[in-house]
Scaffold this motif. Structure first.
Motif, mmCIF file in Angstrom:
data_model
loop_
_atom_site.group_PDB
_atom_site.id
_atom_site.type_symbol
_atom_site.label_atom_id
_atom_site.label_comp_id
_atom_site.label_asym_id
_atom_site.label_seq_id
_atom_site.Cartn_x
_atom_site.Cartn_y
_atom_site.Cartn_z
ATOM 1 N N GLY A 40 -39.568 10.767 2.211
ATOM 2 C CA GLY A 40 -40.211 10.689 0.913
ATOM 3 C C GLY A 40 -41.174 11.836 0.748
ATOM 4 O O GLY A 40 -41.390 12.630 1.670
ATOM 5 N N SER A 41 -41.767 11.921 -0.433
ATOM 6 C CA SER A 41 -42.754 12.959 -0.696
ATOM 7 C C SER A 41 -43.574 12.557 -1.910
ATOM 8 O O SER A 41 -43.200 11.654 -2.659
ATOM 9 N N GLY A 42 -44.687 13.253 -2.079
ATOM 10 C CA GLY A 42 -45.530 12.966 -3.223
ATOM 11 C C GLY A 42 -46.611 14.007 -3.375
ATOM 12 O O GLY A 42 -46.890 14.776 -2.458
ATOM 13 N N THR A 88 -53.094 7.697 9.020
ATOM 14 C CA THR A 88 -53.679 6.356 8.954
ATOM 15 C C THR A 88 -53.900 5.933 7.505
ATOM 16 O O THR A 88 -53.743 4.765 7.163
ATOM 17 N N VAL A 89 -54.269 6.885 6.663
ATOM 18 C CA VAL A 89 -54.432 6.593 5.230
ATOM 19 C C VAL A 89 -53.096 6.112 4.671
ATOM 20 O O VAL A 89 -53.021 5.076 4.008
ATOM 21 N N PHE A 90 -52.032 6.865 4.954
ATOM 22 C CA PHE A 90 -50.693 6.489 4.500
ATOM 23 C C PHE A 90 -50.328 5.094 5.016
ATOM 24 O O PHE A 90 -49.884 4.233 4.260
ATOM 25 N N ASP A 91 -50.519 4.882 6.308
ATOM 26 C CA ASP A 91 -50.145 3.616 6.947
ATOM 27 C C ASP A 91 -50.879 2.443 6.304
ATOM 28 O O ASP A 91 -50.280 1.408 6.008
ATOM 29 N N ASP A 108 -42.391 7.169 -1.795
ATOM 30 C CA ASP A 108 -42.860 8.262 -2.643
ATOM 31 C C ASP A 108 -44.200 7.921 -3.295
ATOM 32 O O ASP A 108 -45.078 8.779 -3.413
ATOM 33 N N GLU A 109 -44.374 6.668 -3.721
ATOM 34 C CA GLU A 109 -45.661 6.259 -4.298
ATOM 35 C C GLU A 109 -46.774 6.354 -3.262
ATOM 36 O O GLU A 109 -47.886 6.799 -3.567
ATOM 37 N N VAL A 110 -46.494 5.946 -2.030
ATOM 38 C CA VAL A 110 -47.516 5.997 -0.986
ATOM 39 C C VAL A 110 -47.860 7.448 -0.646
ATOM 40 O O VAL A 110 -49.034 7.789 -0.489
ATOM 41 N N TYR A 111 -46.860 8.316 -0.554
ATOM 42 C CA TYR A 111 -47.147 9.739 -0.319
ATOM 43 C C TYR A 111 -47.996 10.298 -1.461
ATOM 44 O O TYR A 111 -48.947 11.048 -1.236
ATOM 45 N N GLU A 126 -54.939 19.920 -4.837
ATOM 46 C CA GLU A 126 -54.191 19.069 -5.761
ATOM 47 C C GLU A 126 -52.716 19.441 -5.805
ATOM 48 O O GLU A 126 -51.864 18.617 -6.102
ATOM 49 N N LYS A 127 -52.377 20.672 -5.486
ATOM 50 C CA LYS A 127 -50.993 21.143 -5.559
ATOM 51 C C LYS A 127 -50.209 20.908 -4.275
ATOM 52 O O LYS A 127 -49.006 21.164 -4.238
ATOM 53 N N THR A 128 -50.853 20.426 -3.233
ATOM 54 C CA THR A 128 -50.168 20.205 -1.957
ATOM 55 C C THR A 128 -49.165 19.067 -2.091
ATOM 56 O O THR A 128 -49.514 17.970 -2.503
ATOM 57 N N MET A 129 -47.918 19.343 -1.733
ATOM 58 C CA MET A 129 -46.867 18.319 -1.715
ATOM 59 C C MET A 129 -46.834 17.738 -0.315
ATOM 60 O O MET A 129 -46.725 18.479 0.663
ATOM 61 N N LEU A 130 -46.975 16.428 -0.200
ATOM 62 C CA LEU A 130 -46.938 15.782 1.104
ATOM 63 C C LEU A 130 -45.570 15.184 1.384
ATOM 64 O O LEU A 130 -44.956 14.584 0.515
ATOM 65 N N ASP A 131 -45.129 15.345 2.599
ATOM 66 C CA ASP A 131 -43.972 14.654 3.155
ATOM 67 C C ASP A 131 -44.347 14.358 4.605
ATOM 68 O O ASP A 131 -45.493 14.578 5.005
ATOM 69 N N SER A 132 -43.415 13.886 5.400
ATOM 70 C CA SER A 132 -43.778 13.479 6.758
ATOM 71 C C SER A 132 -44.339 14.638 7.582
ATOM 72 O O SER A 132 -45.336 14.472 8.285
ATOM 73 N N ALA A 133 -43.748 15.823 7.489
ATOM 74 C CA ALA A 133 -44.228 16.960 8.283
ATOM 75 C C ALA A 133 -45.590 17.450 7.799
ATOM 76 O O ALA A 133 -46.495 17.693 8.607
ATOM 77 N N ARG A 134 -45.746 17.575 6.490
ATOM 78 C CA ARG A 134 -47.017 18.083 5.952
ATOM 79 C C ARG A 134 -48.151 17.089 6.144
ATOM 80 O O ARG A 134 -49.279 17.481 6.418
#
Length: 152
Positions: A40-42, A88-91, A108-111, A126-134
């Motif tokens: 996922g990503s967000g 931990t925030v994500f979890d 995707d909502e959690v990311y 604000e422009k950083t796209m998060l996924d598992s690696a990032r």
């Protein structure tokens, strides 16, 4: 009066073995190094919209007010100045939020929510796209304030 002593049945016939996909859906532990993060990503912009709809009622419009713990700010135990790992925030969001429907958010909502909260705390842009690696690569400001006590 004597009760008859019958042998217990070998099986009661309750339940069934859990299927692999059922186990996988509940085995959602996420480690500080990112192992266990789902696909996922967000991003923060999307996360801000989700936050307004699903989080602001308890945590306030900006995360600084509301009846629940503060999420954003420079004082108190907020995400930006207290939490040691971004994973931990994500979890926590994934497992426990929103309070009235924990576990109901998509990955995707959690990311996206995680990106918004990290951005609001000036940990990422604000422009950083998060996924598992990032997400696993995010270095939290309070990381070095925690002592690893694994009982070595």
């Amino acid at each position: 009066m004597l009760l008859s002593c019958r042998r217990a049945p070998e099986r009661f016939g309750f339940g069934r073995p859990a299927a692999a996909h059922e186990i996988d859906s509940m085995a959602i532990a996420i480690r500080p190094d990112g192992r266990g993060l789902p696909r996922g990503s967000g991003d923060a912009v999307t996360g801000q919209v989700i936050y307004a709809a699903k989080c602001a009622a308890c945590h306030g419009v900006t995360g600084r007010e509301g009846s629940s713990p503060r999420l954003v700010g420079d004082t108190g135990k907020t995400i930006g100045n207290y939490w040691p790992y971004a994973t931990t925030v994500f979890d926590y969001i994934r497992r426990a939020m929103p309070l009235n429907a924990p576990g109901s958010l998509s990955n995707d909502e959690v990311y996206s929510l995680t990106a918004y909260l990290l951005s609001a705390n000036r940990v990422i842009t604000e422009k950083t796209m998060l996924d598992s690696a990032r997400l696993a690569a995010v270095r939290m400001p309070a990381r070095n304030l925690f002592v690893n006590d694994r009982g070595r």
